[in-house]
Motif scaffolding. Sequence first.
Motif, PDB file in Angstrom:
ATOM      1  N   ILE A   1      53.011  64.570   8.388  1.00 61.06           N
ATOM      2  CA  ILE A   1      52.368  65.292   7.253  1.00 61.06           C
ATOM      3  C   ILE A   1      51.763  66.579   7.885  1.00 61.06           C
ATOM      4  CG2 ILE A   1      50.241  65.368   5.972  1.00 61.06           C
ATOM      5  CD1 ILE A   1      52.600  63.720   4.605  1.00 61.06           C
ATOM      6  N   GLN A   2      51.856  67.879   7.327  1.00 63.30           N
ATOM      7  CA  GLN A   2      51.268  68.888   7.605  1.00 63.30           C
ATOM      8  C   GLN A   2      49.890  68.941   7.193  1.00 63.30           C
ATOM      9  OE1 GLN A   2      53.478  72.087   5.703  1.00 63.30           O
ATOM     10  NE2 GLN A   2      55.386  72.087   7.014  1.00 63.30           N
ATOM     11  N   ASP A   3      49.135  69.814   7.857  1.00 60.26           N
ATOM     12  CA  ASP A   3      47.637  69.670   7.706  1.00 60.26           C
ATOM     13  C   ASP A   3      47.143  70.425   6.646  1.00 60.26           C
ATOM     14  OD1 ASP A   3      47.987  72.291   8.551  1.00 60.26           O
ATOM     15  OD2 ASP A   3      46.680  72.101  10.518  1.00 60.26           O
ATOM     16  N   THR A   4      48.099  71.166   5.888  1.00 66.57           N
ATOM     17  CA  THR A   4      47.771  71.371   4.529  1.00 66.57           C
ATOM     18  C   THR A   4      48.206  70.702   3.392  1.00 66.57           C
ATOM     19  OG1 THR A   4      50.239  72.464   4.684  1.00 66.57           O
ATOM     20  CG2 THR A   4      48.389  73.979   5.441  1.00 66.57           C
ATOM     21  N   HIS A   5      48.717  69.375   3.705  1.00 65.82           N
ATOM     22  CA  HIS A   5      49.156  68.508   2.555  1.00 65.82           C
ATOM     23  C   HIS A   5      47.845  67.928   2.244  1.00 65.82           C
ATOM     24  CE1 HIS A   5      50.789  64.820   0.865  1.00 65.82           C
ATOM     25  NE2 HIS A   5      51.739  65.404   0.791  1.00 65.82           N
ATOM     26  N   PRO A   6      47.744  67.711   0.782  1.00 62.87           N
ATOM     27  CA  PRO A   6      46.823  67.113   0.139  1.00 62.87           C
ATOM     28  C   PRO A   6      46.095  65.704   0.644  1.00 62.87           C
ATOM     29  CG  PRO A   6      47.963  68.080  -1.704  1.00 62.87           C
ATOM     30  CD  PRO A   6      48.833  68.027  -0.244  1.00 62.87           C
ATOM     31  N   ALA A   7      47.086  65.104   1.221  1.00 59.24           N
ATOM     32  CA  ALA A   7      46.753  63.700   1.820  1.00 59.24           C
ATOM     33  C   ALA A   7      46.334  63.872   3.352  1.00 59.24           C
ATOM     34  CB  ALA A   7      47.977  62.686   1.592  1.00 59.24           C
ATOM     35  N   SER A   8      46.596  64.914   4.051  1.00 60.75           N
ATOM     36  CA  SER A   8      46.411  65.131   5.434  1.00 60.75           C
ATOM     37  C   SER A   8      44.838  64.621   5.798  1.00 60.75           C
ATOM     38  CB  SER A   8      46.777  66.593   5.924  1.00 60.75           C
ATOM     39  OG  SER A   8      46.091  66.726   7.341  1.00 60.75           O
ATOM     40  N   PHE A   9      44.582  63.939   6.761  1.00 64.23           N
ATOM     41  CA  PHE A   9      43.520  63.299   7.155  1.00 64.23           C
ATOM     42  C   PHE A   9      42.691  64.561   8.074  1.00 64.23           C
ATOM     43  CE2 PHE A   9      45.084  58.997   7.111  1.00 64.23           C
ATOM     44  CZ  PHE A   9      44.636  58.753   5.623  1.00 64.23           C
ATOM     45  N   ARG A  10      43.444  65.399   8.902  1.00 61.44           N
ATOM     46  CA  ARG A  10      43.122  66.483   9.563  1.00 61.44           C
ATOM     47  C   ARG A  10      42.681  67.518   8.397  1.00 61.44           C
ATOM     48  NH1 ARG A  10      48.338  68.511  12.162  1.00 61.44           N
ATOM     49  NH2 ARG A  10      49.147  67.008  10.493  1.00 61.44           N
ATOM     50  N   LYS A  11      43.144  67.719   7.245  1.00 62.71           N
ATOM     51  CA  LYS A  11      42.508  68.421   6.268  1.00 62.71           C
ATOM     52  C   LYS A  11      41.210  68.068   5.654  1.00 62.71           C
ATOM     53  CE  LYS A  11      44.205  70.557   1.738  1.00 62.71           C
ATOM     54  NZ  LYS A  11      43.192  70.389   0.752  1.00 62.71           N
ATOM     55  N   TYR A  12      41.481  66.634   5.469  1.00 57.38           N
ATOM     56  CA  TYR A  12      40.240  65.961   4.525  1.00 57.38           C
ATOM     57  C   TYR A  12      39.017  66.063   5.560  1.00 57.38           C
ATOM     58  CZ  TYR A  12      37.730  61.469   3.420  1.00 57.38           C
ATOM     59  OH  TYR A  12      36.797  60.594   3.203  1.00 57.38           O
ATOM     60  N   LEU A  13      39.142  65.988   6.870  1.00 56.37           N
ATOM     61  CA  LEU A  13      38.146  66.120   7.733  1.00 56.37           C
ATOM     62  C   LEU A  13      37.492  67.615   8.112  1.00 56.37           C
ATOM     63  CD1 LEU A  13      39.019  63.118  10.114  1.00 56.37           C
ATOM     64  CD2 LEU A  13      37.247  63.322   8.803  1.00 56.37           C
ATOM     65  N   LYS A  14      38.397  68.379   8.032  1.00 57.35           N
ATOM     66  CA  LYS A  14      37.817  70.079   8.166  1.00 57.35           C
ATOM     67  C   LYS A  14      37.102  70.199   6.864  1.00 57.35           C
ATOM     68  CE  LYS A  14      41.767  71.187  11.010  1.00 57.35           C
ATOM     69  NZ  LYS A  14      43.107  72.233  10.903  1.00 57.35           N
TER      70      LYS A  14
END
Length: 242
Positions: free
Chosen positions: A72-85
Amino acid sequence: MEIIISKNKQELGKEAAKLGAQLIQKAIQEKGEANIIVATGASQFEMLAHLVNEKVDWHNVTTFHLDEYIGIQDTHPASFRKYLKERFAHIVPLKKFNYVNGEVDPLEECNRLGELIREATIDVAFIGIGENSHIAFNDPPADFETEEPYIVVRLDKDCRLQQLGEGWFPTLDDVPVQAISMSVNQIMKSEAIICSVPDGRKALAVKKTIESPVDPSVPSSILKEHKAIWLFIDNYSAALLS
């Protein structure tokens, strides 16, 4: 295990964040710095919303996170990296955030993160419990034996259905089948654990956590063996307790 029952998830999030912030600040006062773990998912929305507004010397805090989907890329809506950023790391001025990268070789990433976290004492871990009683992505039967800090896991159907039900993916086929997860033993090495579990859909998992014997078939049951854990639940997730 200390159990705190709140009226609803908003109150739960506020109380969990307040205690967590106090524990972080205590570690900073004693050691000059703190290391923490933060979780993701719908169960953490309210807690994180309050935590970022707590008075903490965030510039002295290093953070690890629990898990990430493989591929999963960090731009994906489900990415946990995206979530935490979006909900934490880009809001408070942290010293460092050690993200789990699911886009590189999984075993190499587990080794990289393992070397980092072995050098740290985790002062506070903010976690949740899944509908299938998982902690991080340690689905049942969870590995209670491995001492590796991060491992590659296969997600069971119940776990994947939860991700679908929370709206992170359009279909079940879109939910990845593998992830990098912090291991059970690594979570249990934390000095303190703040476990936030709101909502009625988690009621059975909460009941099993508290009332079942400690067993890999109920991964969250092992939390009862931790010396300093606070389980924050609301009237809905507490509904099935004896």
